[in-house]
Design a protein around this motif. Sequence first.
Motif, short mmCIF file in Angstrom:
data_model
loop_
_atom_site.label_atom_id
_atom_site.label_comp_id
_atom_site.label_asym_id
_atom_site.label_seq_id
_atom_site.Cartn_x
_atom_site.Cartn_y
_atom_site.Cartn_z
N TYR A 102 20.15 2.51 -30.54
CA TYR A 102 20.88 1.99 -32.52
C TYR A 102 19.68 2.10 -33.09
O TYR A 102 18.92 1.88 -32.47
CB TYR A 102 21.11 0.13 -31.95
CG TYR A 102 21.06 -0.04 -33.19
CD1 TYR A 102 20.56 -1.16 -34.19
CD2 TYR A 102 21.93 0.36 -34.34
CE1 TYR A 102 20.13 -1.61 -35.34
CE2 TYR A 102 22.64 -0.11 -35.43
CZ TYR A 102 21.60 -1.45 -35.80
OH TYR A 102 21.45 -2.06 -37.24
N ARG A 118 24.68 5.20 -34.50
CA ARG A 118 24.72 4.31 -33.36
C ARG A 118 24.37 5.98 -32.33
O ARG A 118 24.89 7.08 -32.76
CB ARG A 118 25.67 4.01 -32.59
CG ARG A 118 25.27 2.01 -33.26
CD ARG A 118 27.27 1.61 -34.11
NE ARG A 118 26.57 0.66 -34.50
CZ ARG A 118 26.42 0.13 -35.82
NH1 ARG A 118 26.35 0.68 -36.45
NH2 ARG A 118 26.03 -1.04 -35.56
N ARG A 151 20.80 -1.72 -26.39
CA ARG A 151 22.08 -2.44 -25.68
C ARG A 151 21.82 -3.49 -25.75
O ARG A 151 21.07 -4.20 -25.07
CB ARG A 151 23.26 -2.04 -25.32
CG ARG A 151 24.78 -2.43 -25.55
CD ARG A 151 25.29 -1.99 -24.49
NE ARG A 151 24.87 -1.12 -23.29
CZ ARG A 151 25.08 0.54 -22.91
NH1 ARG A 151 26.39 0.52 -24.05
NH2 ARG A 151 24.03 1.01 -22.31
N PRO A 152 22.26 -4.82 -26.66
CA PRO A 152 21.89 -6.46 -26.89
C PRO A 152 21.78 -6.47 -24.87
O PRO A 152 21.30 -7.27 -24.34
CB PRO A 152 23.19 -6.75 -27.43
CG PRO A 152 22.68 -6.35 -28.21
CD PRO A 152 22.97 -4.52 -27.82
N SER A 153 23.51 -5.81 -24.61
CA SER A 153 24.20 -6.64 -23.27
C SER A 153 23.16 -6.63 -22.50
O SER A 153 22.55 -7.34 -21.38
CB SER A 153 25.24 -6.04 -22.62
OG SER A 153 25.53 -4.97 -22.58
N GLY A 212 21.30 -10.95 -24.70
CA GLY A 212 21.40 -11.31 -26.15
C GLY A 212 19.89 -10.79 -27.11
O GLY A 212 19.41 -10.79 -27.18
N GLY A 213 21.27 -10.68 -28.16
CA GLY A 213 20.13 -10.20 -29.43
C GLY A 213 19.92 -8.35 -29.32
O GLY A 213 19.90 -7.87 -27.98
N ASN A 214 19.36 -7.70 -30.23
CA ASN A 214 19.35 -6.66 -30.27
C ASN A 214 17.66 -6.79 -31.19
O ASN A 214 17.49 -6.67 -32.03
CB ASN A 214 19.53 -5.59 -30.77
CG ASN A 214 20.34 -6.10 -31.97
OD1 ASN A 214 20.58 -6.85 -32.55
ND2 ASN A 214 20.25 -4.99 -33.36
N THR A 233 24.84 -11.93 -33.14
CA THR A 233 25.05 -10.45 -32.42
C THR A 233 26.35 -11.34 -31.18
O THR A 233 26.35 -12.80 -31.16
CB THR A 233 23.46 -10.48 -31.17
OG1 THR A 233 22.35 -10.26 -31.83
CG2 THR A 233 24.60 -9.58 -29.92
N GLY A 257 28.44 -9.51 -28.12
CA GLY A 257 28.90 -9.02 -26.77
C GLY A 257 27.99 -7.25 -27.09
O GLY A 257 26.58 -8.11 -27.30
N SER A 258 27.84 -6.69 -27.09
CA SER A 258 27.15 -5.31 -27.00
C SER A 258 27.28 -4.57 -28.22
O SER A 258 26.71 -3.68 -28.78
CB SER A 258 27.40 -4.35 -26.18
OG SER A 258 28.91 -3.87 -26.05
N SER A 259 27.43 -5.39 -29.72
CA SER A 259 27.82 -4.77 -31.21
C SER A 259 26.63 -4.52 -31.28
O SER A 259 26.01 -6.05 -31.38
CB SER A 259 28.87 -5.09 -31.76
OG SER A 259 27.85 -6.74 -32.22
N TYR A 260 26.32 -4.23 -32.60
CA TYR A 260 25.16 -4.11 -32.66
C TYR A 260 25.11 -4.90 -34.60
O TYR A 260 26.05 -4.18 -35.71
CB TYR A 260 24.59 -3.09 -33.49
CG TYR A 260 23.95 -2.44 -32.00
CD1 TYR A 260 24.57 -1.08 -31.62
CD2 TYR A 260 22.93 -2.89 -31.31
CE1 TYR A 260 24.57 -1.05 -30.83
CE2 TYR A 260 22.30 -2.06 -30.02
CZ TYR A 260 23.06 -1.01 -30.07
OH TYR A 260 23.08 -0.34 -28.48
#
Lengths: 117, 116
Positions: A32, A51, A95-97, A101-103, B97, B99-102
């Motif tokens: 991202y 992305r 990627r947050p996962s 958690g959180g980017n 936030t 899941g895996s979304s931005y």
Amino acid sequence: GENVEQHPSTLSVQEGDSAVIKCTYSDSASNYFPWYKQELGKRPQLIIDIRSNVGEKKDQRIAVTLNKTAKHFSLHITETQPEDSAVYFCAASIRPSLMGGGNKLTFGTGTQLKVEL
Amino acid sequence: DAGVIQSPRHEVTEMGQEVTLRCKPISGHNSLFWYRQTMMRGLELLIYFNNNVPIDDSGMPEDRFSAKMPNASFSTLKIQPSEPRDSAVYFCASSFTSGSSYNEQFFGPGTRLTVL
């Protein structure tokens, strides 16, 4: 961790010309890539993002390109105007996962763009 | 929505004093970030929270810095004791936030800290 390099640090263009700012990143897991604009004394504000499943994105006079193989991405501003003068920051995020958690964003060092009349 | 709210907007203090910066994220956002911006070091992430839990504090410069998020609508960044090299603009940002979304990080107006 991620490392983002940004060039040039300053850029001066004539009104109506195009401006290009380039960034490279180190972590291939990043997917991202937002760009922020910060006017003098103000807060950074998102202007466009991309992305990793997309190679190019355009929004009026602003476009961003991404080359995942080379791990670099660029901001293109066409028909520059005096109000485009600001500091521009690129950033990269994993990627947050994968981060629990959180980017988390890692920012480049910024490009001072000056559009001259 | 008023956006991310930070207080104070400006703080001038003397070396050795305790400084507390405050942040109220956008309602409904579940991630909160503290950044420091200086000419020399640019925009640095100090710490971030997700669902009020600190996820990554690797950017906190030293033990003099601490951050808390007691609930979803409030966070503090404390410096004790403060030093002249802590002078900077401190930004708080929040995002949602899932899941895996931005989603976009929205920045607050910042707190300009000057330590004499």
